[in-house]
Motif scaffolding. Structure first.
Motif, PDB file in Angstrom:
ATOM      1  N   ARG A   1      -5.431   3.492   5.045  1.00 39.20           N
ATOM      2  CA  ARG A   1      -5.512   2.393   4.074  1.00 39.20           C
ATOM      3  C   ARG A   1      -4.145   1.725   3.903  1.00 39.20           C
ATOM      4  O   ARG A   1      -4.054   0.514   3.706  1.00 39.20           O
ATOM      5  N   GLN A   2      -3.095   2.524   3.975  1.00 33.69           N
ATOM      6  CA  GLN A   2      -1.766   1.927   3.873  1.00 33.69           C
ATOM      7  C   GLN A   2      -1.505   0.989   5.054  1.00 33.69           C
ATOM      8  O   GLN A   2      -0.897  -0.069   4.892  1.00 33.69           O
ATOM      9  N   ILE A   3      -1.937   1.392   6.252  1.00 28.74           N
ATOM     10  CA  ILE A   3      -1.779   0.509   7.412  1.00 28.74           C
ATOM     11  C   ILE A   3      -2.482  -0.815   7.143  1.00 28.74           C
ATOM     12  O   ILE A   3      -1.922  -1.893   7.386  1.00 28.74           O
ATOM     13  N   CYS A   4      -3.717  -0.744   6.627  1.00 31.85           N
ATOM     14  CA  CYS A   4      -4.466  -1.980   6.331  1.00 31.85           C
ATOM     15  C   CYS A   4      -3.753  -2.813   5.270  1.00 31.85           C
ATOM     16  O   CYS A   4      -3.669  -4.040   5.381  1.00 31.85           O
ATOM     17  N   ARG A   5      -3.227  -2.151   4.254  1.00 28.30           N
ATOM     18  CA  ARG A   5      -2.529  -2.878   3.198  1.00 28.30           C
ATOM     19  C   ARG A   5      -1.270  -3.558   3.727  1.00 28.30           C
ATOM     20  O   ARG A   5      -1.010  -4.725   3.431  1.00 28.30           O
ATOM     21  N   THR A   6      -0.471  -2.819   4.504  1.00 28.45           N
ATOM     22  CA  THR A   6       0.769  -3.387   5.033  1.00 28.45           C
ATOM     23  C   THR A   6       0.470  -4.521   6.004  1.00 28.45           C
ATOM     24  O   THR A   6       1.155  -5.549   5.987  1.00 28.45           O
ATOM     25  N   LEU A   7      -0.542  -4.347   6.845  1.00 30.89           N
ATOM     26  CA  LEU A   7      -0.940  -5.420   7.757  1.00 30.89           C
ATOM     27  C   LEU A   7      -1.309  -6.674   6.975  1.00 30.89           C
ATOM     28  O   LEU A   7      -0.837  -7.773   7.273  1.00 30.89           O
ATOM     29  N   ARG A   8      -2.160  -6.506   5.969  1.00 30.59           N
ATOM     30  CA  ARG A   8      -2.603  -7.662   5.192  1.00 30.59           C
ATOM     31  C   ARG A   8      -1.425  -8.371   4.524  1.00 30.59           C
ATOM     32  O   ARG A   8      -1.283  -9.593   4.611  1.00 30.59           O
ATOM     33  N   ASN A   9      -0.566  -7.593   3.872  1.00 34.57           N
ATOM     34  CA  ASN A   9       0.525  -8.203   3.112  1.00 34.57           C
ATOM     35  C   ASN A   9       1.572  -8.854   3.998  1.00 34.57           C
ATOM     36  O   ASN A   9       2.066  -9.946   3.697  1.00 34.57           O
ATOM     37  N   GLU A  10       1.938  -8.199   5.085  1.00 33.79           N
ATOM     38  CA  GLU A  10       2.965  -8.748   5.978  1.00 33.79           C
ATOM     39  C   GLU A  10       2.457  -9.998   6.701  1.00 33.79           C
ATOM     40  O   GLU A  10       3.165 -10.998   6.813  1.00 33.79           O
ATOM     41  N   VAL A  11       1.220  -9.922   7.200  1.00 30.65           N
ATOM     42  CA  VAL A  11       0.669 -11.056   7.950  1.00 30.65           C
ATOM     43  C   VAL A  11       0.425 -12.233   7.020  1.00 30.65           C
ATOM     44  O   VAL A  11       0.675 -13.394   7.374  1.00 30.65           O
ATOM     45  N   ARG A  12      -0.049 -11.954   5.821  1.00 31.45           N
ATOM     46  CA  ARG A  12      -0.338 -13.029   4.861  1.00 31.45           C
ATOM     47  C   ARG A  12       0.911 -13.868   4.557  1.00 31.45           C
ATOM     48  O   ARG A  12       0.835 -15.083   4.400  1.00 31.45           O
ATOM     49  N   GLN A  13       2.071 -13.227   4.506  1.00 33.06           N
ATOM     50  CA  GLN A  13       3.306 -13.951   4.191  1.00 33.06           C
ATOM     51  C   GLN A  13       3.703 -14.929   5.291  1.00 33.06           C
ATOM     52  O   GLN A  13       4.291 -15.976   5.009  1.00 33.06           O
ATOM     53  N   LYS A  14       3.383 -14.595   6.537  1.00 29.68           N
ATOM     54  CA  LYS A  14       3.823 -15.444   7.653  1.00 29.68           C
ATOM     55  C   LYS A  14       2.698 -16.304   8.214  1.00 29.68           C
ATOM     56  O   LYS A  14       2.911 -17.453   8.603  1.00 29.68           O
TER      57      LYS A  14
END
Length: 367
Positions: A190-203
């Motif tokens: 779930r952390q992988i999914c969260r980090t993916l979502r947050n990092e990608v969303r910013q860029k």
């Protein structure tokens, strides 16, 4: 729960005590084969410590030809030191940062993609069995049903309309099992999914769902679907049972990518209705997977440190010592000097040392 692991030879670190600066709490396990304070421990310290920059340097200097060795090495070194969350956040952030076009996000053979695949498969074994076993067994118990949708492959007289209904029902069965599995999903997945979502969303503001789906479906669910025997979900399977699982996998991959079927596979066009109907539902599911305000501090399964990976780290740093030194010099002179001192103390990597001739060993035994 189990007491926290600690440095060999020292007292246990109280759970509430802060870890040294830059080192994840509970990330202090040492090689079982070396005394605390050895040069190998120093090198691992630098790797685990985000402030030291060695992880970023190793990721940046590793060529594509070494990725298949270096990524599993990093997963073992970090997971055996309870520091996977640090590795996950670092490789995802650096991968997104260096990606220029959203269409190439996590598509190449990079350290990040390989780390996510290796760790994802390692951490999801029990979860995948729990989620997928029942619908897979349904396929085994209903082999007499028709599944083929491609007229070129269907046997003579096949009822393609009924086959379509069978595949649609089966896909819904799998999709229901997946979307109801959030409470059972391992915390670091779930952390992988969260980090993916947050990092990608910013860029790349419109690509966060594709990034999460690319990891969750394309790297975990779909490979396990098409090869459940390879993932330990079932012991064996008949070739005829694999075809419906392949079809379901194709549908779920398109759903994860937000892509409809086209004329290239015209026999799949009727499944576009499923895709269009469930696009909103899969995004809700991705939000649930990634919607953690904070990662729970739960005890992770203990992973043994493989001493060969300590040797591989030494070898990688030895091979690319100049490039790593340049990387560290640009960020911290303290890290550079520490790295050079550690490498000098370690000397020639064990994996480069010439093997002793067998005859000499035999001769020595006879003395």
């Amino acid at each position: 729960g189990a007491p926290p692991r600690h440095v060999k030879g020292g007292p246990p670190r109280p759970k509430s005590a802060p870890a040294p600066s830059g080192v994840p709490r509970a990330a202090l396990t040492r090689s079982k084969n070396k005394p605390s304070g050895s040069s190998e421990d120093e090198l691992i310290d630098m790797l685990l410590c985000a402030d030291q920059g060695l992880l970023a340097a190793v990721c940046d200097v590793t060529p594509h030809t070494d990725v298949d060795v270096v990524a599993p090495m990093l997963v073992n070194l970090f997971s055996s030191n309870d520091a996977m969350s640090c590795l996950i956040d670092t490789v995802i952030s650096r991968e997104v940062g260096r990606t220029e076009h959203e269409g190439t996000l996590f598509r190449g053979n990079s350290i990040a993609t390989k780390v996510l695949s290796v760790y994802g498969i390692m951490a999801s074994q029990e979860y995948l069995c729990r989620v997928l076993r029942e619908p897979i067994e349904y396929v085994f118990l209903n082999e007499s049903l028709g599944w083929e949708l491609n007229p070129a492959k269907a046997p003579a007289g096949a009822d393609l309309e009924q086959n379509l209904a069978n595949v649609s029902a089966l896909t819904n069965m799998f999709f229901d099992a997946v979307t109801q599995s959030v409470p059972h999903t391992p915390i670091l997945l779930r952390q992988i999914c969260r980090t993916l979502r947050n990092e990608v969303r910013q860029k790349f503001a419109d690509s966060e769902y594709i990034a999460v789906g690319g990891f969750y479906f394309l790297r975990l669910i779909c490979p396990a679907l098409v090869s459940p025997d390879g993932f330990g979900i079932v012991e064996s399977m008949a070739p005829s049972a694999r075809r419906p699982l392949v079809l379901v996998s194709k549908i779920l991959q398109n759903l994860a990518n937000g892509v409809l079927f086209g004329q290239k596979e015209s026999y799949m066009l009727p499944l576009n209705h499923f895709l269009e109907s469930n696009l909103g539902r899969v995004r809700v599911f991705f939000d649930e997977l990634a919607g953690m305000e904070a990662i729970a501090d739960e005890q992770q399964p203990e992973v043994p440190l493989d001493q060969r990976n300590v040797e591989r780290l030494h070898l990688q740093c030895h091979r690319y010592i100049e490039q790593i030194a340049q990387h560290l010099a640009a960020s911290s002179s303290h890290s550079l000097q520490r790295f050079l001192d550690v490498m000098a103390a370690l000397g020639t990597p064990a994996l480069l040392a010439p093997a002793e001739p067998v005859n000499n060993k035999k001769r020595r035994k006879k003395k």
